[in-house]
Write a protein that holds these residues in place. Structure first.
Motif, PDB file in Angstrom:
ATOM      1  N   MET A  13       0.814  -1.219   0.000  1.00  0.00           N
ATOM      2  CA  MET A  13       0.000   0.000   0.000  1.00  0.00           C
ATOM      3  C   MET A  13       0.847   1.267   0.000  1.00  0.00           C
ATOM      4  SD  MET A  13      -3.012  -1.106  -0.274  1.00  0.00           S
ATOM      5  CE  MET A  13      -3.996   0.331   0.020  1.00  0.00           C
ATOM      6  N   ASN A  14       2.093   1.179   0.418  1.00  0.00           N
ATOM      7  CA  ASN A  14       2.979   2.338   0.454  1.00  0.00           C
ATOM      8  C   ASN A  14       3.764   2.505  -0.842  1.00  0.00           C
ATOM      9  OD1 ASN A  14       2.259   2.982   3.114  1.00  0.00           O
ATOM     10  ND2 ASN A  14       3.696   1.468   3.903  1.00  0.00           N
ATOM     11  N   GLU A  15       3.465   1.683  -1.826  1.00  0.00           N
ATOM     12  CA  GLU A  15       4.210   1.724  -3.078  1.00  0.00           C
ATOM     13  C   GLU A  15       3.386   2.405  -4.167  1.00  0.00           C
ATOM     14  OE1 GLU A  15       5.129  -2.373  -3.769  1.00  0.00           O
ATOM     15  OE2 GLU A  15       6.468  -2.499  -2.052  1.00  0.00           O
ATOM     16  N   CYS A  16       4.025   2.629  -5.295  1.00  0.00           N
ATOM     17  CA  CYS A  16       3.307   3.235  -6.418  1.00  0.00           C
ATOM     18  C   CYS A  16       2.368   2.206  -7.049  1.00  0.00           C
ATOM     19  CB  CYS A  16       4.298   3.786  -7.439  1.00  0.00           C
ATOM     20  SG  CYS A  16       5.207   2.521  -8.345  1.00  0.00           S
ATOM     21  N   ILE A  17       1.476   2.672  -7.867  1.00  0.00           N
ATOM     22  CA  ILE A  17       0.445   1.824  -8.477  1.00  0.00           C
ATOM     23  C   ILE A  17       1.064   0.674  -9.271  1.00  0.00           C
ATOM     24  CG2 ILE A  17      -1.437   1.779 -10.177  1.00  0.00           C
ATOM     25  CD1 ILE A  17      -2.201   3.135  -7.580  1.00  0.00           C
ATOM     26  N   GLU A  18       2.120   0.942 -10.001  1.00  0.00           N
ATOM     27  CA  GLU A  18       2.760  -0.106 -10.803  1.00  0.00           C
ATOM     28  C   GLU A  18       3.320  -1.209  -9.911  1.00  0.00           C
ATOM     29  OE1 GLU A  18       3.998  -2.288 -14.075  1.00  0.00           O
ATOM     30  OE2 GLU A  18       2.580  -0.638 -13.932  1.00  0.00           O
ATOM     31  N   ASP A  19       3.935  -0.834  -8.799  1.00  0.00           N
ATOM     32  CA  ASP A  19       4.468  -1.834  -7.877  1.00  0.00           C
ATOM     33  C   ASP A  19       3.346  -2.645  -7.230  1.00  0.00           C
ATOM     34  OD1 ASP A  19       7.065  -1.114  -8.400  1.00  0.00           O
ATOM     35  OD2 ASP A  19       7.276   0.154  -6.625  1.00  0.00           O
ATOM     36  N   ILE A  20       2.253  -1.986  -6.904  1.00  0.00           N
ATOM     37  CA  ILE A  20       1.096  -2.686  -6.345  1.00  0.00           C
ATOM     38  C   ILE A  20       0.570  -3.698  -7.350  1.00  0.00           C
ATOM     39  CG2 ILE A  20      -1.305  -2.432  -5.583  1.00  0.00           C
ATOM     40  CD1 ILE A  20      -0.473   0.307  -4.419  1.00  0.00           C
ATOM     41  N   ARG A  21       0.478  -3.287  -8.600  1.00  0.00           N
ATOM     42  CA  ARG A  21       0.000  -4.186  -9.646  1.00  0.00           C
ATOM     43  C   ARG A  21       0.910  -5.405  -9.782  1.00  0.00           C
ATOM     44  NH1 ARG A  21       0.896  -5.841 -14.446  1.00  0.00           N
ATOM     45  NH2 ARG A  21       2.681  -4.520 -14.840  1.00  0.00           N
ATOM     46  N   LEU A  22       2.210  -5.176  -9.756  1.00  0.00           N
ATOM     47  CA  LEU A  22       3.165  -6.287  -9.851  1.00  0.00           C
ATOM     48  C   LEU A  22       3.057  -7.215  -8.636  1.00  0.00           C
ATOM     49  CD1 LEU A  22       6.287  -4.406 -11.244  1.00  0.00           C
ATOM     50  CD2 LEU A  22       4.830  -6.037 -12.461  1.00  0.00           C
ATOM     51  N   ASP A  23       2.898  -6.632  -7.449  1.00  0.00           N
ATOM     52  CA  ASP A  23       2.735  -7.442  -6.242  1.00  0.00           C
ATOM     53  C   ASP A  23       1.487  -8.314  -6.343  1.00  0.00           C
ATOM     54  OD1 ASP A  23       5.011  -6.349  -5.154  1.00  0.00           O
ATOM     55  OD2 ASP A  23       3.951  -5.006  -3.773  1.00  0.00           O
ATOM     56  N   LEU A  24       0.391  -7.719  -6.769  1.00  0.00           N
ATOM     57  CA  LEU A  24      -0.859  -8.468  -6.894  1.00  0.00           C
ATOM     58  C   LEU A  24      -0.739  -9.581  -7.934  1.00  0.00           C
ATOM     59  CD1 LEU A  24      -3.468  -5.575  -6.663  1.00  0.00           C
ATOM     60  CD2 LEU A  24      -2.981  -7.331  -4.941  1.00  0.00           C
ATOM     61  N   SER A  35      -1.200 -13.523  -7.129  1.00  0.00           N
ATOM     62  CA  SER A  35      -2.207 -14.342  -7.815  1.00  0.00           C
ATOM     63  C   SER A  35      -1.594 -15.601  -8.426  1.00  0.00           C
ATOM     64  CB  SER A  35      -2.916 -13.531  -8.891  1.00  0.00           C
ATOM     65  OG  SER A  35      -2.042 -13.257  -9.963  1.00  0.00           O
ATOM     66  N   LYS A  36      -0.299 -15.588  -8.690  1.00  0.00           N
ATOM     67  CA  LYS A  36       0.367 -16.751  -9.279  1.00  0.00           C
ATOM     68  C   LYS A  36       0.774 -17.792  -8.245  1.00  0.00           C
ATOM     69  CE  LYS A  36       2.175 -14.357 -13.316  1.00  0.00           C
ATOM     70  NZ  LYS A  36       3.384 -13.922 -14.008  1.00  0.00           N
ATOM     71  N   ALA A  37       0.859 -17.391  -6.978  1.00  0.00           N
ATOM     72  CA  ALA A  37       1.281 -18.315  -5.915  1.00  0.00           C
ATOM     73  C   ALA A  37       0.164 -19.316  -5.646  1.00  0.00           C
ATOM     74  CB  ALA A  37       1.626 -17.545  -4.653  1.00  0.00           C
ATOM     75  N   LYS A  38       0.452 -20.582  -5.855  1.00  0.00           N
ATOM     76  CA  LYS A  38      -0.567 -21.630  -5.696  1.00  0.00           C
ATOM     77  C   LYS A  38      -0.302 -22.534  -4.497  1.00  0.00           C
ATOM     78  CE  LYS A  38      -2.628 -20.340  -9.441  1.00  0.00           C
ATOM     79  NZ  LYS A  38      -3.592 -19.285  -9.269  1.00  0.00           N
ATOM     80  N   THR A  39       0.945 -22.645  -4.089  1.00  0.00           N
ATOM     81  CA  THR A  39       1.284 -23.533  -2.976  1.00  0.00           C
ATOM     82  C   THR A  39       1.732 -22.694  -1.783  1.00  0.00           C
ATOM     83  OG1 THR A  39       3.618 -23.734  -3.591  1.00  0.00           O
ATOM     84  CG2 THR A  39       2.063 -25.313  -4.594  1.00  0.00           C
ATOM     85  N   PHE A  40       1.740 -23.314  -0.615  1.00  0.00           N
ATOM     86  CA  PHE A  40       2.196 -22.619   0.586  1.00  0.00           C
ATOM     87  C   PHE A  40       3.655 -22.211   0.438  1.00  0.00           C
ATOM     88  CE2 PHE A  40       3.599 -22.683   5.127  1.00  0.00           C
ATOM     89  CZ  PHE A  40       2.895 -21.553   5.513  1.00  0.00           C
ATOM     90  N   LYS A  41       4.446 -23.038  -0.197  1.00  0.00           N
ATOM     91  CA  LYS A  41       5.858 -22.712  -0.429  1.00  0.00           C
ATOM     92  C   LYS A  41       5.974 -21.426  -1.255  1.00  0.00           C
ATOM     93  CE  LYS A  41      10.120 -24.481  -2.438  1.00  0.00           C
ATOM     94  NZ  LYS A  41      10.766 -25.565  -3.158  1.00  0.00           N
ATOM     95  N   GLU A  42       5.178 -21.315  -2.306  1.00  0.00           N
ATOM     96  CA  GLU A  42       5.208 -20.121  -3.155  1.00  0.00           C
ATOM     97  C   GLU A  42       4.738 -18.886  -2.394  1.00  0.00           C
ATOM     98  OE1 GLU A  42       2.778 -21.531  -6.354  1.00  0.00           O
ATOM     99  OE2 GLU A  42       4.486 -22.313  -7.468  1.00  0.00           O
TER     100      GLU A  42
END
Length: 67
Positions: free
Chosen positions: A26-37, A41-48
């Motif tokens: 939330m403290n980052e720019c919009i582009e960084d937030i988008r990349l984080d999201l 969304s790609k993380a499927k396992t607990f390890k990921e």
């Protein structure tokens, strides 16, 4: 602890990690937030999920088993 209980604890811990990541971004720019999201969304396992926050998933599971 049986497998179902561990599975439930892993699910709860995953939610906590996602929540921490979301609040951190939330403290980052919009582009960084988008990349984080996108990464979240790609993380499927607990390890990921753990790797998103540079956590050792084996250590996380050990802690969950001890609770």
């Amino acid at each position: 602890m049986n497998k179902q209980q561990l599975r439930e604890r892993i699910e709860e811990r995953s939610k906590e990690i996602y929540e921490m990541l979301f609040y951190d971004s939330m403290n980052e720019c919009i582009e960084d937030i988008r990349l984080d999201l996108e990464c979240m969304s790609k993380a499927k396992t607990f390890k990921e999920v753990c790797e998103l926050q540079y956590r050792d998933y084996k250590e996380e599971i050990r802690i969950l088993k001890e609770k």
